[in-house]
Design an enzyme around this catalytic site. Structure first.
Site, short mmCIF file in Angstrom:
data_model
loop_
_atom_site.label_atom_id
_atom_site.label_comp_id
_atom_site.label_asym_id
_atom_site.label_seq_id
_atom_site.Cartn_x
_atom_site.Cartn_y
_atom_site.Cartn_z
N ASP A 74 32.34 -15.16 -33.15
CA ASP A 74 32.44 -13.71 -32.94
C ASP A 74 32.71 -13.02 -34.28
OD1 ASP A 74 32.81 -11.23 -31.89
OD2 ASP A 74 34.58 -11.71 -30.68
N LYS A 82 38.43 -25.71 -37.43
CA LYS A 82 39.75 -25.66 -38.07
C LYS A 82 40.42 -26.98 -37.72
CE LYS A 82 42.93 -23.27 -40.34
NZ LYS A 82 42.79 -23.02 -41.79
N TYR A 116 38.57 -17.50 -25.40
CA TYR A 116 38.25 -16.29 -24.63
C TYR A 116 38.26 -16.55 -23.13
CZ TYR A 116 36.74 -13.96 -28.95
OH TYR A 116 36.68 -13.40 -30.20
N ASP A 128 38.34 -20.62 -42.41
CA ASP A 128 38.83 -19.69 -43.44
C ASP A 128 37.96 -19.78 -44.69
OD1 ASP A 128 39.84 -22.27 -43.47
OD2 ASP A 128 41.80 -21.73 -44.27
N ASP A 185 29.68 -11.16 -37.07
CA ASP A 185 29.78 -9.75 -37.49
C ASP A 185 29.87 -9.65 -39.01
OD1 ASP A 185 29.62 -8.79 -34.95
OD2 ASP A 185 31.36 -7.47 -35.13
#
Ligand code: NAD
Length: 351
Positions: free
Chosen positions: A242, A186, A135, A218, A246
């Site tokens: 992020d 990852k 980001y 994942d 959620d």
């Protein structure tokens, strides 16, 4: 204990008033000072983060925030919009660690979209790094290649000190909970997260009591809906956090129940509900104040190291729910439907 109280917009003042009521009922010495932010800041000083509000926030040990935003400000220039005030205060206070608990009270198990047996008793903490990763990494942007085709670039970047400092937050929290950290990365594909994993393994040596595990993002996304109760503390970078936070918030079914904390390197923090300003129900005294009340409990635990009073608040919330008090958003047949202020009173009575 100096606390900046920033009610903000919409339901912000109503829900923050309940959290303040609960804090005052604890009868411990604290200094609370209120200031406007968001649309309220714009109305008061033409700025969503007025200089006096920022000064107060910087001078305080912690910030208790309601929510910002209202559709009536949507036509303002971007830097004067309420949400801008929120982004700026997070940046100004160097809040790099975002803590989002996902806790399901047994009484609300039917509010989740998952089967009650999968989520009942869920108590998970996601620790998300907030100021680095893809980001913020440079280079970034959209450019045109020599052949005329457009290309978009973002850069995933973490240096080891950034990883170590968020890792430390996660390990410290695990020490106050069930002493399990799952680091999500990852590492099989991305070197940035290969370094992430290495640093977490190094850090774990300083916390021999904490059990560290690793999971690819994942798989973590899948495990969160398959068997979320396997997790205690989950720590991850900005983009993975992020998305996963959620996903985890929906396990509990109700946005009005979810607190959050954002911390700096000295455990100074900003505490706020995970939901927005809900302009559709503002001013009606019907909002659920529990996310904000639970944010105040997090403030006592993480900034003021006051586990006793944090737990008192959380137990009072549980008791109010067990006694059948429900605001409209979590109301089901057979429960007592109460207003926002009445729910605050019920928690105070339970205290
Ligand atoms: P929202 O979270 O404000 O509302 C979504 C839905 O949930 C609405 O139906 C609302 O009534 C309901 N809801 C939210 N909190 C509730 C509570 N405590 N009790 C009962 N019901 C509740 O999201 P939105 O409608 O997308 O955004 C409204 C405004 O909030 C926008 O201006 C947005 O920018 C802002 N916002 C602010 C924050 C923040 O301050 N952290 C976060 C998200 C959105």
């Amino acid at each position: 204990m100096k606390i900046a109280v920033l009610p903000g917009d919409g339901i912000g003042p109503e829900i923050v008033a309940q959290a303040v009521k609960v804090l005052k009922a604890l009868d411990i010495p604290m200094q609370l000072e209120e200031a406007p932010i968001g649309g309220a800041g714009y109305e008061a000083a033409g700025d969503p983060l007025p200089a006096a509000t920022l000064k107060l926030a910087k001078e305080s040990d912690a910030v208790l925030l309601g929510a910002v935003g209202d559709w009536k400000y949507d036509s303002l220039p971007r830097d004067q919009r309420p949400e801008r005030g929120l982004l700026r205060i997070r940046k100004e206070l160097n809040l790099f660690a975002n803590l989002r608990p996902a806790l399901l009270y047994p009484e609300l198990a039917s509010a989740s979209t998952l089967k009650p047996e999968v989520v009942s008793g869920l108590d998970l903490m996601i620790v998300r790094e907030l100021t680095g990763d893809i980001y913020f990494g440079q280079p970034r942007g959209i450019s045109t290649l020599e052949n005329g085709e457009r290309e978009g670039i973002n850069t995933m970047r973490y240096n080891e000190s950034e990883i170590r400092r968020i890792g430390r937050v996660a390990f410290d929290i695990a020490m106050k909970r069930n002493k399990k950290v799952c680091s999500v990365d990852k590492a099989n594909v991305l070197e940035t997260t290969e370094l992430w994993r290495q640093v977490m393994i190094e850090l774990a040596k300083e916390y021999p009591e904490v059990e560290l595990s690793h999971m690819y993002v994942d798989n973590a996304a899948m495990q969160l809906v398959r068997a979320p109760k396997q997790f205690d503390v989950m720590v991850t970078g900005n983009i993975f956090g992020d998305i996963l936070s959620d996903e985890a918030s929906m396990l509990t079914g109700s946005i009005g129940m979810l607190p959050s904390a954002s911390l700096d390197a000295n455990n100074k923090g900003m505490y706020e509900p995970s939901h927005g300003s809900a302009p559709d129900i503002a001013g009606k005294d019907v909002a659920n104040p529990l996310a904000t009340i639970l944010s105040a409990a997090m403030m006592l635990r993480y900034t003021f190291n006051d586990e006793v009073n944090a737990t008192r608040i959380e137990n009072a919330v549980k008791k109010a729910l067990a006694e059948g008090y429900r605001t409209a958003d979590i109301h089901t047949e057979g429960c007592k439907k109460v207003k926002c202020s009445e729910m605050g009173d019920a928690v105070v009575a339970a205290l």
